[in-house]
Motif scaffolding. Structure first.
Motif, mmCIF file in Angstrom:
data_model
loop_
_atom_site.group_PDB
_atom_site.id
_atom_site.type_symbol
_atom_site.label_atom_id
_atom_site.label_comp_id
_atom_site.label_asym_id
_atom_site.label_seq_id
_atom_site.Cartn_x
_atom_site.Cartn_y
_atom_site.Cartn_z
ATOM 1 N N UNK A 22 -10.262 -12.558 9.591
ATOM 2 C CA UNK A 22 -9.814 -10.961 9.743
ATOM 3 C C UNK A 22 -10.913 -9.951 9.780
ATOM 4 N N UNK A 23 -12.007 -10.257 9.362
ATOM 5 C CA UNK A 23 -12.945 -9.211 9.397
ATOM 6 C C UNK A 23 -13.480 -8.785 10.858
ATOM 7 N N UNK A 24 -13.403 -9.926 11.707
ATOM 8 C CA UNK A 24 -13.922 -9.875 13.106
ATOM 9 C C UNK A 24 -12.726 -9.077 14.132
ATOM 10 N N UNK A 25 -11.417 -9.519 13.365
ATOM 11 C CA UNK A 25 -10.308 -8.766 14.144
ATOM 12 C C UNK A 25 -10.103 -7.350 13.758
ATOM 13 N N UNK A 26 -10.326 -7.192 12.551
ATOM 14 C CA UNK A 26 -10.360 -5.501 12.017
ATOM 15 C C UNK A 26 -11.550 -5.050 12.794
ATOM 16 N N UNK B 276 -3.649 -7.505 11.329
ATOM 17 C CA UNK B 276 -4.569 -6.643 11.482
ATOM 18 C C UNK B 276 -4.114 -5.578 12.596
ATOM 19 N N UNK B 277 -3.086 -5.826 13.323
ATOM 20 C CA UNK B 277 -2.239 -4.971 14.201
ATOM 21 C C UNK B 277 -1.712 -3.607 13.519
ATOM 22 N N UNK C 283 -12.639 -5.549 15.600
ATOM 23 C CA UNK C 283 -12.524 -5.339 17.184
ATOM 24 C C UNK C 283 -11.552 -4.108 17.360
ATOM 25 N N UNK C 284 -10.581 -3.861 16.402
ATOM 26 C CA UNK C 284 -9.835 -2.916 16.412
ATOM 27 C C UNK C 284 -10.321 -1.400 16.266
ATOM 28 N N UNK C 285 -11.250 -1.632 15.157
ATOM 29 C CA UNK C 285 -11.853 -0.328 14.561
ATOM 30 C C UNK C 285 -13.393 -0.479 14.592
ATOM 31 N N UNK C 286 -14.095 -0.593 15.973
ATOM 32 C CA UNK C 286 -15.340 -0.566 16.278
ATOM 33 C C UNK C 286 -16.219 0.222 15.356
ATOM 34 N N UNK D 25 -4.598 -8.482 0.736
ATOM 35 C CA UNK D 25 -3.604 -8.272 1.481
ATOM 36 C C UNK D 25 -3.233 -9.739 2.182
ATOM 37 N N UNK D 26 -2.188 -9.903 2.776
ATOM 38 C CA UNK D 26 -1.601 -11.175 3.202
ATOM 39 C C UNK D 26 -2.544 -11.372 4.437
ATOM 40 N N UNK D 27 -2.995 -10.284 5.381
ATOM 41 C CA UNK D 27 -3.857 -10.444 6.663
ATOM 42 C C UNK D 27 -5.356 -10.974 6.297
#
Length: 265
Positions: free
Chosen positions: A146-150, A112-113, A152-155, A138-140
């Motif tokens: 991964x949805x929650x991580x994404x 996600x980074x 968090x990065x892109x609120x 995608x591998x991520x």
């Protein structure tokens, strides 16, 4: 006849040229192109695509692109589809300040980074990293969270992989996810792809005896309702009989023989 100098480039892959852009768009000035579809052309180099400064909608899916450098100059770009390519990074898109919808399913984004570069895009609301119907991912996406991580990065995102995650309607998607988790206690819906043969035994989706007829339950309310229904049905039959008799008498009275006999003194 094509110049010989272009043949080595074709052997390695297709490069975007002004001639290609003009033939595809019908526009002579590259700055005037608003919509452009370059899907499945075997592109490996975006060439002069960065000169299309007015571009708002762009489809580059199904190519062999490994980098998006020329897109950094497309400040008006609102919709971009780069699904099914070979991208490992999206850094040039950080300059596409009007980007609203981005499809990067079927690339090589591992964590996600790698999406952090999109954090400054205030208009970005739709992001697709995975497309089950097209079998692109995608591998991520291998991580169940991964949805929650994404998010968090892109609120600012409202829709991830076609599912509304914030705003009106997001409750329905959350309910569906909760139901999936209740049906599949594992980390993700459906059988795990890493499990070996026999790890998930097929189970019936209804309880045993579901389709068997159930005995009628005795209920005074049900019995009274049935009695009233029978009485109403009987009344309907009687009204139907009376109506048929009335119609028969009326037909007889209106017939020629009936009319003649009615005037006999």
């Amino acid at each position: 006849m094509e110049p010989d100098c272009e043949k080595p480039a074709e052997a390695e892959g297709v490069r975007v040229t002004p001639q290609m852009l003009r033939s595809r768009s019908g526009e002579f000035a590259l700055e005037s192109i608003l919509l452009l579809k370059l899907r499945g052309l075997g592109l490996v180099d975006l060439g002069c695509l960065g000169q299309c400064l007015g571009l708002e909608w762009l489809d580059l899916s199904g190519n062999a692109l490994a980098q998006l450098g020329p897109l950094a100059s497309l400040r008006q770009l609102a919709v971009l589809n780069v699904a099914n390519n070979r991208l490992r990074g999206l850094e040039p898109l950080a300059a596409c300040e009007n980007l609203q919808s981005l499809n990067v399913a079927g690339n090589l984004l591992a964590t996600p980074s790698q999406l952090q570069c999109l954090g400054g895009l205030r208009s970005l609301e739709h992001l697709r990293l995975r497309d089950p119907l097209a079998r692109l991912s995608n591998p991520l996406c291998a991580s169940p969270s991964y949805g929650a991580a994404v998010l968090e990065l892109l609120p600012g995102l409202k829709v991830i992989d076609g599912e509304r995650v914030t705003g009106r309607g997001s409750e329905l998607y959350q309910l569906c996810r909760d139901l999936d988790r209740s049906l599949w206690p594992s980390s993700s819906p459906g059988p795990s792809s890493s499990a070996g043969p026999g790890a998930h035994k097929a189970q019936p989706w209804v309880e045993p005896g579901y389709w068997e007829s159930q005995p009628v339950r005795s209920s005074s309310i049900l019995e009274e309702a049935c009695r009233q229904f029978r009485d109403t049905l009987q009344e309907c039959h009687e009204l139907d009989r009376q109506a048929r008799d009335s119609l028969a008498r009326a037909a007889q009275a209106l017939s020629p023989m009936g009319a003649a006999s009615s005037f006999v003194f």
